[in-house]
Design a protein around this motif. Structure first.
Motif, PDB file in Angstrom:
ATOM      1  N   GLU A  55       5.361   4.463 -15.232  1.00  0.00           N
ATOM      2  CA  GLU A  55       6.650   4.287 -14.563  1.00  0.00           C
ATOM      3  C   GLU A  55       6.633   2.955 -13.812  1.00  0.00           C
ATOM      4  OE1 GLU A  55       9.100   6.994 -11.497  1.00  0.00           O
ATOM      5  OE2 GLU A  55       7.955   8.133 -12.973  1.00  0.00           O
ATOM      6  N   GLN A  56       7.754   2.233 -13.858  1.00  0.00           N
ATOM      7  CA  GLN A  56       7.810   0.895 -13.260  1.00  0.00           C
ATOM      8  C   GLN A  56       8.280   0.948 -11.809  1.00  0.00           C
ATOM      9  OE1 GLN A  56      10.035  -2.222 -15.505  1.00  0.00           O
ATOM     10  NE2 GLN A  56      11.079  -2.509 -13.559  1.00  0.00           N
ATOM     11  N   PHE A  57       7.635   0.171 -10.943  1.00  0.00           N
ATOM     12  CA  PHE A  57       8.042   0.068  -9.536  1.00  0.00           C
ATOM     13  C   PHE A  57       8.158  -1.392  -9.134  1.00  0.00           C
ATOM     14  CE2 PHE A  57       6.055   4.169  -9.915  1.00  0.00           C
ATOM     15  CZ  PHE A  57       6.853   4.998  -9.144  1.00  0.00           C
ATOM     16  N   ASP A  58       9.093  -1.679  -8.254  1.00  0.00           N
ATOM     17  CA  ASP A  58       9.183  -3.015  -7.671  1.00  0.00           C
ATOM     18  C   ASP A  58       8.724  -2.953  -6.216  1.00  0.00           C
ATOM     19  OD1 ASP A  58       9.970  -4.212  -9.936  1.00  0.00           O
ATOM     20  OD2 ASP A  58      12.078  -4.484  -9.387  1.00  0.00           O
ATOM     21  N   CYS A  59       8.046  -3.992  -5.784  1.00  0.00           N
ATOM     22  CA  CYS A  59       7.580  -4.067  -4.398  1.00  0.00           C
ATOM     23  C   CYS A  59       8.775  -4.187  -3.456  1.00  0.00           C
ATOM     24  CB  CYS A  59       6.693  -5.292  -4.223  1.00  0.00           C
ATOM     25  SG  CYS A  59       5.044  -5.082  -4.924  1.00  0.00           S
ATOM     26  N   PRO A  60       8.589  -3.793  -2.177  1.00  0.00           N
ATOM     27  CA  PRO A  60       9.632  -4.091  -1.188  1.00  0.00           C
ATOM     28  C   PRO A  60       9.938  -5.586  -1.215  1.00  0.00           C
ATOM     29  CG  PRO A  60       7.957  -2.646  -0.248  1.00  0.00           C
ATOM     30  CD  PRO A  60       7.448  -3.077  -1.595  1.00  0.00           C
ATOM     31  N   ASN A  61      11.201  -5.946  -1.017  1.00  0.00           N
ATOM     32  CA  ASN A  61      11.677  -7.320  -1.173  1.00  0.00           C
ATOM     33  C   ASN A  61      10.891  -8.311  -0.300  1.00  0.00           C
ATOM     34  OD1 ASN A  61      14.075  -9.515  -0.363  1.00  0.00           O
ATOM     35  ND2 ASN A  61      14.108  -8.803  -2.478  1.00  0.00           N
ATOM     36  N   GLY A  62      10.232  -9.248  -0.949  1.00  0.00           N
ATOM     37  CA  GLY A  62       9.424 -10.246  -0.238  1.00  0.00           C
ATOM     38  C   GLY A  62       7.934 -10.008  -0.390  1.00  0.00           C
ATOM     39  N   LEU A  63       7.540  -8.822  -0.842  1.00  0.00           N
ATOM     40  CA  LEU A  63       6.118  -8.498  -1.004  1.00  0.00           C
ATOM     41  C   LEU A  63       5.747  -8.509  -2.485  1.00  0.00           C
ATOM     42  CD1 LEU A  63       5.785  -5.564   1.581  1.00  0.00           C
ATOM     43  CD2 LEU A  63       5.636  -8.034   1.958  1.00  0.00           C
ATOM     44  N   VAL A  64       4.448  -8.606  -2.730  1.00  0.00           N
ATOM     45  CA  VAL A  64       3.958  -8.621  -4.119  1.00  0.00           C
ATOM     46  C   VAL A  64       2.828  -7.608  -4.259  1.00  0.00           C
ATOM     47  CG1 VAL A  64       4.627 -11.040  -4.421  1.00  0.00           C
ATOM     48  CG2 VAL A  64       2.292 -10.484  -3.727  1.00  0.00           C
ATOM     49  N   PHE A  65       2.599  -7.202  -5.498  1.00  0.00           N
ATOM     50  CA  PHE A  65       1.633  -6.135  -5.766  1.00  0.00           C
ATOM     51  C   PHE A  65       0.224  -6.538  -5.300  1.00  0.00           C
ATOM     52  CE2 PHE A  65      -1.224  -3.904  -8.866  1.00  0.00           C
ATOM     53  CZ  PHE A  65      -1.046  -2.640  -8.331  1.00  0.00           C
ATOM     54  N   ALA A  66      -0.432  -5.620  -4.588  1.00  0.00           N
ATOM     55  CA  ALA A  66      -1.781  -5.893  -4.079  1.00  0.00           C
ATOM     56  C   ALA A  66      -2.802  -4.937  -4.681  1.00  0.00           C
ATOM     57  CB  ALA A  66      -1.805  -5.772  -2.558  1.00  0.00           C
ATOM     58  N   GLY A  67      -2.385  -3.736  -5.052  1.00  0.00           N
ATOM     59  CA  GLY A  67      -3.307  -2.737  -5.573  1.00  0.00           C
ATOM     60  C   GLY A  67      -3.053  -1.401  -4.898  1.00  0.00           C
ATOM     61  N   ARG A  68      -3.534  -0.338  -5.516  1.00  0.00           N
ATOM     62  CA  ARG A  68      -3.269   0.987  -4.973  1.00  0.00           C
ATOM     63  C   ARG A  68      -3.801   1.113  -3.547  1.00  0.00           C
ATOM     64  NH1 ARG A  68      -1.874   6.106  -6.237  1.00  0.00           N
ATOM     65  NH2 ARG A  68      -1.757   5.886  -8.499  1.00  0.00           N
ATOM     66  N   ALA A  69      -2.913   1.564  -2.655  1.00  0.00           N
ATOM     67  CA  ALA A  69      -3.239   1.793  -1.249  1.00  0.00           C
ATOM     68  C   ALA A  69      -3.700   0.514  -0.551  1.00  0.00           C
ATOM     69  CB  ALA A  69      -4.291   2.887  -1.098  1.00  0.00           C
ATOM     70  N   ARG A  70      -3.405  -0.648  -1.139  1.00  0.00           N
ATOM     71  CA  ARG A  70      -3.749  -1.910  -0.485  1.00  0.00           C
ATOM     72  C   ARG A  70      -2.473  -2.594  -0.020  1.00  0.00           C
ATOM     73  NH1 ARG A  70      -7.471  -5.383  -4.144  1.00  0.00           N
ATOM     74  NH2 ARG A  70      -7.501  -6.583  -2.230  1.00  0.00           N
ATOM     75  N   GLY A  71      -2.627  -3.570   0.888  1.00  0.00           N
ATOM     76  CA  GLY A  71      -1.456  -4.304   1.348  1.00  0.00           C
ATOM     77  C   GLY A  71      -0.751  -3.608   2.488  1.00  0.00           C
ATOM     78  N   LEU A  72       0.401  -4.136   2.837  1.00  0.00           N
ATOM     79  CA  LEU A  72       1.164  -3.693   3.996  1.00  0.00           C
ATOM     80  C   LEU A  72       1.916  -2.405   3.755  1.00  0.00           C
ATOM     81  CD1 LEU A  72       3.271  -6.720   5.290  1.00  0.00           C
ATOM     82  CD2 LEU A  72       1.465  -5.521   6.506  1.00  0.00           C
ATOM     83  N   LEU A  73       2.501  -2.321   2.565  1.00  0.00           N
ATOM     84  CA  LEU A  73       3.509  -1.293   2.330  1.00  0.00           C
ATOM     85  C   LEU A  73       3.629  -1.039   0.833  1.00  0.00           C
ATOM     86  CD1 LEU A  73       5.816   0.228   3.890  1.00  0.00           C
ATOM     87  CD2 LEU A  73       7.296  -1.708   3.330  1.00  0.00           C
ATOM     88  N   GLU A  74       3.624   0.216   0.450  1.00  0.00           N
ATOM     89  CA  GLU A  74       3.858   0.605  -0.954  1.00  0.00           C
ATOM     90  C   GLU A  74       3.031  -0.210  -1.945  1.00  0.00           C
ATOM     91  OE1 GLU A  74       8.118   0.655  -1.740  1.00  0.00           O
ATOM     92  OE2 GLU A  74       8.467   1.535   0.237  1.00  0.00           O
ATOM     93  N   ASN A  75       1.737  -0.335  -1.671  1.00  0.00           N
ATOM     94  CA  ASN A  75       0.789  -1.030  -2.571  1.00  0.00           C
ATOM     95  C   ASN A  75       1.061  -2.532  -2.686  1.00  0.00           C
ATOM     96  OD1 ASN A  75      -0.190   1.677  -3.351  1.00  0.00           O
ATOM     97  ND2 ASN A  75       1.767   1.793  -4.428  1.00  0.00           N
ATOM     98  N   CYS A  76       1.844  -3.068  -1.759  1.00  0.00           N
ATOM     99  CA  CYS A  76       2.259  -4.478  -1.830  1.00  0.00           C
ATOM    100  C   CYS A  76       1.943  -5.198  -0.527  1.00  0.00           C
ATOM    101  CB  CYS A  76       3.759  -4.571  -2.117  1.00  0.00           C
ATOM    102  SG  CYS A  76       4.196  -3.794  -3.698  1.00  0.00           S
TER     103      CYS A  76
END
Ligand SMILES: *[C@@H]1O[C@H](CO)[C@@H](O)[C@H](O)[C@H]1NC(C)=O
Length: 241
Positions: A55-76
């Motif tokens: 299933e395809q997901f887009d990061c919150p606007n302004g963020l980019v994919f970081a990895g599962r459970a990584r990053g600031l918010l929603e894997n981004c």
């Protein structure tokens, strides 16, 4: 000879086609560790395996994919914290509200070098750099003034962005410019500010006698009150920020 060249060309064509095909292949998140895979084209998009299907997901606007459970918010995460956008494009366009160029991010101030904005879901919060630091747009963080190009300077510091400037007739106070911003400073107790060398030196100087010695401690006969009258605190220069 001709045949050899043809072979080489054929081999090149095959390998470049293979490379292109490899590049264009989207990894299947259901085969991936963590059941998540970065999108092959866009760094702000990812795929997650949910109930056995990608299933395809887009990061919150302004963020980019970081990895599962990584990053600031929603894997981004913020794009500058990683290199996931290297060689990739952004799928989403900026949603810009007020000082926020994107819904999430850290952005420079319109008119000040010591302020900046943090944006969370399009809500902007004004932040300040302290201790003489300035906001560095490239690092998205406060930084030493020397490292921040193009910031407006205070007129007091126009001759030397990191020099000292005499303060009126004061013998022990002066302005210390840091990256074009003046800070009020005081010479160590026994020293006076020398207007020629622009440093604290041993008195006397052209304009300044030695400061009077402090009253002796533990002397019950010492006169009450200060031994000399402090100059009035000068008004801070009006900031340009
Ligand atoms: C972001 O703000 C919108 C509008 O105020 C709100 O509907 C939405 O739930 C918020 N999203 C998050 C993740 O907080």
């Amino acid at each position: 000879m001709k045949a050899n060249i043809a072979c080489v060309l054929l081999a090149l064509a095959v390998s470049s086609a293979a490379a292109q095909q490899l590049k264009a292949t989207q990894a299947d998140p259901c085969q991936a560790k963590g059941k998540m895979a970065a999108d092959v084209t866009y760094c702000d998009r990812y795929w997650e395996c949910i109930d056995g299907a990608a299933e395809q997901f887009d990061c919150p606007n302004g963020l980019v994919f970081a990895g599962r459970a990584r990053g600031l918010l929603e894997n981004c995460d913020y794009p500058w914290r990683g290199d996931s956008c290297e060689g990739k494009q952004l799928a989403n366009t900026p949603v810009s509200v007020g000082p926020c160029d994107w819904k999430y991010g850290i952005f420079g101030h319109e008119s000040s070098c010591i302020r900046y904005w943090t944006c969370w879901n399009s809500t902007a919060t004004e932040q300040f750099c302290i201790g003489g630091l300035l906001y560095n747009e490239e690092k998205h963080a406060c930084d030493w003034p020397e490292a921040v190009e193009g910031c407006q300077k205070h007129p007091l510091c126009k001759d030397d962005a990191n020099g000292n400037v005499p303060l009126g007739k004061s013998c022990n106070r002066y302005w210390a410019c840091q990256g074009g911003y003046p800070r009020l400073q005081r010479c160590p107790a026994t020293l006076v500010f020398d207007k020629r060398s622009l440093r604290c030196t041993n008195p006397p100087t052209e304009d300044c006698e030695a400061p009077p010695p402090p009253p002796p401690e533990d002397d019950p006969n010492a006169p009450a009150g200060p031994a000399f009258v402090e100059e009035e605190e000068p008004a801070a220069p009006a900031p340009l920020v």
